[in-house]
Design an enzyme around this catalytic site. Structure first.
Site, short mmCIF file in Angstrom:
data_model
loop_
_atom_site.label_atom_id
_atom_site.label_comp_id
_atom_site.label_asym_id
_atom_site.label_seq_id
_atom_site.Cartn_x
_atom_site.Cartn_y
_atom_site.Cartn_z
N TYR A 76 0.83 -1.21 0.00
CA TYR A 76 0.00 0.00 0.00
C TYR A 76 0.87 1.25 0.00
CZ TYR A 76 -3.00 3.76 1.60
OH TYR A 76 -3.65 4.96 1.70
N GLY A 83 -5.68 5.46 -0.14
CA GLY A 83 -7.06 5.45 0.30
C GLY A 83 -7.89 4.52 -0.55
#
Length: 566
Positions: A76, A83
Site C-alpha cells: 500500500y 485510500g
C-alpha cells in the site's frame, strides 16, 4: 499557629528547563521520548539527535522494503494508490511521482498557521516515530528533519484539516512540502518559500524514496506533538495551583486541618496523595494557617442557654480551601493519564504499512503489515480529558478570585482589593470580570472532540478520531487558563500585601507567609508592581502569564511524563 500537623514531603524533581538552549540536555529522539522532551525541543530549542541503534533499525527496515519492492510486491502506498484508490497498482518506477503527488493532494490545510512551537513539536514527534525503525525511511529524511529543528526552519502549517484518522495527513503534508523544497517556512523571523528557507539554513531538499512521502505524512505526530506541549504546560499549571492554594488560604486565614495527609491515606488516589504533599511543602514555615486542635474542643455550655449558642467563627472553610487536595488530586490523576498516553504515543510507530525487518538473532522473517496504528483515538480521548481537568482548575481559580474580592467573604479585605481611595479606585473589578469571561469561554470548549466522528475519504475513513482538534482545543484552553492564573496571582499578591499592611507588618515574611508564598509573590512583583492606584492591567496579565509559565520553580515541580508527585 504553625502548620506542624502537616507532614513535609520529599519530592523528586525533574531537571529545570533553562531558556538558553546551549545549556539544555540533548534530546535523543531515537530513544526514550517523553512529553517533557518534546516541550524542551519545541519551546526551548533543545539540541536533538537520533542514536546509532535507531539508525540501524531504520536502515534494516529500509533495506527490507527495498528488497520487497525489487520483487515487485504489492505494498500500500508504495506500489498502489492511496485510500480508496489503493485498488490501482502503481509500478515501482513511478515511486518519486507517487510520493510527491501524495504530499501535493494532502497539502490542503486551511485557517491560520499553527504556532512555531506546535510545528516544532510535531516535527520532533515525527522523527521519534520514524526512528522506531518500522517506517522504511532512509536516514537522510530523518537528518533533514533534525536539521530543520536544529537550524530553525519551521514550516508554515495551517491549523485545520486533520480528522486524526489516517494520522495527521494534512498538517504533516505541509511539513513534507518544505522538506522537498516547496511550501513556505519561517526562518530567522521571516516567512520564505520552502526552498529558499532550506537554502538559507544550509540544507538540501529531500529526494523521496519509495515510501518516504507516505511515512512523513501518515501518523499521529501533529496531535502527539501538540499534546506533548500541552502535557508540560498543564503540569506547570497544576504546580502553580498548589502554590496559589496555599497563598489563598494564608490570605484568608484558612484551616490546615483539611490538608492533613491522613485524608489522603484514607482515600489513596495517587493524585490526592501527591496534592497533600505539594500543599504541605508549600505551606511549610507559614504561621498564617490555623492548625487543627486535637481532640476537638468541647462545647462551652456556659456560652449558651437551652442548648442554643451564639454564632462563632466557622471551623471549616469554603471548598476553594477545604477541598483543594481532592480538586488538585483529581486534576493530577488526569494529567498522569494524559502524560502516559502521550509518552507511549511519542515512542510508537504510527504509519501504515509498517515494515518489520528480518531478525537473524531471533529468526523472525521480515514482514510488511497493513493496519491502523495511525488511528489517533488514544490521544483524542486523553486530550479531551485534559481539557476538562484544566477547565475545572480554572473554575477553582475564578471562584477563589471572586471570594478574595468580596469583603463579606474575604475577612475584611478592601472591596476588589483596591489600593487607594474606594470609589475613586476600583482595584481588580475589571480583572475579575475578565476571569469570569475566560471561564465562560473555556467551558464552551469542554465539548469532547473525540466523539465528533464524521465519515470521509469515500467512506474508507468511516469512523475518525478528531485527535488533532482535541489537542488544539486543549491548547486553547491552556492559553486561557494561564491568563486566569495570572489574574489570580496578581490578586493574591495584592491581597497578601494588603493583609500584611493591615496588620502593621513590615514585610510578608514578618506577617507569617510561607517561604514558598514569598517566592511566588516576588515572582509576580518582578513583572507587575502593587496596584496602589488603578491602571490598565491587560498587558500586565499577559506578561505575568508568560513569566509564570516559564518560572523555573514550576518547571522543576511539574510532573509531565510521570506519576503525580514523582
Amino acid at each position: 499557629m504553625a502548620v506542624s500537623d502537616i507532614a513535609s514531603p520529599t519530592v523528586t524533581s525533574p531537571t529545570t528547563l533553562p531558556d538558553d538552549s546551549s545549556t539544555l540536555a540533548t534530546v535523543d529522539l531515537g530513544g526514550d521520548v517523553t512529553a517533557r522532551d518534546v516541550h524542551a525541543v519545541a519551546v526551548c530549542h533543545a539540541p536533538v539527535i537520533v542514536n546509532a541503534g535507531a539508525r540501524a533499525r531504520m536502515a534494516a527496515a529500509s533495506a527490507y522494503l527495498a528488497e520487497c519492492i525489487a520483487n515487485r510486491r504489492l505494498i500500500y502506498g508504495v506500489t498502489t494508490g492511496f485510500g480508496p484508490l489503493a485498488r490501482h497498482q502503481v509500478a515501482p518506477e513511478h515511486a518519486a511521482t507517487l510520493q510527491r503527488h501524495l504530499i501535493y493532494h494532502l497539502a490542503s490545510g486551511v485557517g491560520p498557521p499553527l504556532t512555531d512551537i506546535h510545528v516544532r513539536a510535531m516535527m520532533a514527534a515525527r522523527v521519534s516515530s520514524l526512528a522506531r525503525g518500522h517506517s522504511g525511511v532512509s536516514g537522510a529524511v530523518v537528518d533533514l528533519l533534525l536539521g530543520c529543528l536544529t537550524r530553525g526552519v519551521t514550516p508554515v502549517v495551517p491549523e485545520k484539516g486533520s480528522v486524526g484518522a489516517s494520522g495527521d495527513l494534512t498538517p504533516l503534508a505541509h511539513v513534507a512540502l518544505v522538506l522537498v523544497g516547496e511550501g513556505r517556512a519561517r526562518y530567522r523571523g521571516r516567512e520564505l518559500p520552502g526552498a529558499e528557507a532550506l537554502r538559507a539554513a544550509g540544507l538540501t531538499p529531500a529526494v523521496l524514496g519509495h515510501k518516504e512521502g507516505l511515512a512523513l505524512v501518515n501518523g499521529t505526530s501533529a496531535m502527539a506533538g501538540i499534546a506533548g506541549v500541552n502535557a508540560e504546560r498543564a503540569a506547570r499549571a497544576a504546580a502553580l495551583m498548589a502554590r496559589l492554594a496555599v497563598l489563598h488560604a494564608e490570605v484568608l486565614g484558612g484551616h490546615a486541618e483539611a490538608w492533613d495527609p491522613r485524608f489522603g491515606a484514607a482515600r489513596p488516589h495517587p493524585g490526592q496523595l501527591a496534592a497533600h504533599s505539594m500543599l504541605a511543602r508549600h505551606a511549610a514555615g507559614s504561621t498564617r494557617l490555623r492548625a487543627s486542635v486535637q481532640p476537638p474542643p468541647r462545647i462551652d455550655a456556659a456560652m449558651g442557654a437551652d442548648g442554643l449558642f451564639s454564632a462563632a467563627a466557622p471551623h471549616q472553610d469554603a471548598y476553594t480551601i477545604r477541598c483543594v487536595p481532592q480538586e488538585l488530586g483529581a486534576i493530577l490523576d488526569v494529567l498522569a493519564f494524559h502524560a502516559r498516553i502521550v509518552d507511549t504515543e511519542l515512542e510508537a510507530a504510527t504509519d501504515n504499512p509498517l515494515v518489520f525487518a528480518p531478525d537473524e538473532t531471533t529468526g523472525e522473517t521480515g514482514a510488511v503489515l497493513h493496519g491502523g496504528n495511525f488511528y489517533g483515538q488514544h490521544v483524542a480521548f486523553a486530550s479531551d480529558a485534559l481539557a476538562i481537568a484544566v477547565i475545572k482548575l480554572a473554575v477553582w481559580a475564578e471562584r477563589a478570585i471572586a471570594r478574595l474580592t468580596q469583603p463579606r467573604l474575604s475577612a475584611g479585605l478592601p472591596e476588589f482589593l483596591h489600593g487607594g481611595d474606594v470609589g475613586l479606585n476600583s482595584g481588580f473589578m475589571g480583572a475579575q470580570v475578565t476571569a469570569s469571561a475566560l471561564v465562560a469561554e473555556m467551558r464552551t470548549l469542554a465539548v469532547p472532540a473525540s466523539v465528533q466522528s464524521i465519515p470521509t475519504n469515500n467512506d474508507n475513513q468511516d469512523v475518525v478520531t478528531m485527535g488533532t482538534i482535541a489537542a488544539r482545543k486543549t491548547s486553547a484552553v491552556l492559553d486561557m487558563a494561564w491568563q486566569l492564573l495570572a489574574i489570580q496571582s496578581l490578586a493574591l499578591a495584592q491581597g497578601a500585601e494588603l493583609r500584611a499592611r493591615g496588620a502593621g507588618s513590615p514585610s510578608l515574611a514578618a506577617a507569617g507567609f510561607s517561604p514558598d508564598s514569598l517566592a511566588l509573590v516576588a515572582s509576580v512583583r518582578e513583572v507587575a508592581p502593587p496596584l496602589d492606584e488603578d491602571r490598565p492591567l491587560g498587558e500586565e496579565i499577559m506578561a505575568v502569564a508568560r513569566a509564570l509559565e516559564q518560572w523555573p520553580a514550576l518547571a522543576t515541580e511539574s510532573t509531565s511524563g510521570g506519576r503525580p508527585g514523582d
